[in-house]
Design an enzyme around this catalytic site. Sequence first.
Site, PDB file in Angstrom:
ATOM      1  N   LYS A  39       8.075   3.837  -3.370  1.00 54.11           N
ATOM      2  CA  LYS A  39       9.090   3.734  -4.427  1.00 54.11           C
ATOM      3  C   LYS A  39       9.370   5.099  -5.050  1.00 54.11           C
ATOM      4  CE  LYS A  39       8.119  -1.068  -5.611  1.00 54.11           C
ATOM      5  NZ  LYS A  39       7.652  -1.996  -6.656  1.00 54.11           N
ATOM      6  N   CYS A  56       5.452   2.899  -9.442  1.00 51.86           N
ATOM      7  CA  CYS A  56       4.304   2.010  -9.655  1.00 51.86           C
ATOM      8  C   CYS A  56       4.520   0.696  -8.917  1.00 51.86           C
ATOM      9  CB  CYS A  56       4.124   1.698 -11.142  1.00 51.86           C
ATOM     10  SG  CYS A  56       3.638   3.100 -12.151  1.00 51.86           S
ATOM     11  N   ASP A  57       3.421   0.072  -8.529  1.00 49.84           N
ATOM     12  CA  ASP A  57       3.477  -1.262  -7.956  1.00 49.84           C
ATOM     13  C   ASP A  57       2.135  -1.942  -8.205  1.00 49.84           C
ATOM     14  OD1 ASP A  57       5.332  -2.983  -6.146  1.00 49.84           O
ATOM     15  OD2 ASP A  57       3.286  -3.322  -5.416  1.00 49.84           O
ATOM     16  N   SER A  58       2.193  -3.238  -8.469  1.00 48.35           N
ATOM     17  CA  SER A  58       0.971  -4.002  -8.737  1.00 48.35           C
ATOM     18  C   SER A  58       0.825  -5.155  -7.765  1.00 48.35           C
ATOM     19  CB  SER A  58       0.998  -4.572 -10.167  1.00 48.35           C
ATOM     20  OG  SER A  58       1.000  -3.545 -11.120  1.00 48.35           O
TER      21      SER A  58
END
Length: 194
Positions: A39, A56-58
């Site tokens: 991203k 960010c990624d979760s």
Amino acid sequence: MEPVVVVSEVDEDLTVAEATERYGLLEPGDIALLLARAKAEDVAARVADDVVVLGCDSVLELDGEVHGKPADAAEAVLRWRRMRGRSGVLHTGHWLVDERDGGGATLGATASTTVHFAEISDAEIEAYVATGEPLTVAGAFTIDGLGGAFVTSVEGDHHNVVGLSLPLLRELLADVGIGWFDVVGSMRGRLDCG
């Protein structure tokens, strides 16, 4: 610094599939970091120079399985039936791309926080899913919204569960020569981690 939100055009499923084919099975924290990097790099390639991009990624790890956003309400209900009364680990990958003049750094890390879920009834699950909130977030829950009532405690960084680990972000910024108070003033009242 002036924060601006730019949504990436990353195909998350394709990105994970390609990485898995190339490197083999990925750990949950590695998946979050992979997606955060994809991203950040996607956005960095599309915006003007002289910026610092944070991606960010979760993902939620439950019994060794990785869960992102549920595909639909039925999946969210099933997931909550598995999660209730149990614990999972929320992994949030953070990737920084420094496009400032003289910058060029690209670095990242993953924050992981254990989340303990309440023992909730089927009726509560149905009502929560009906709000739509769990359909838009990794793990099908929020801690800073309606789902907060169903999180009994966390072990680790609370900010990570909200969506952005502030301690980790401070460290990444320091690594590229940006002080925390250089960015906090411009973000005051505008930092939305949800």
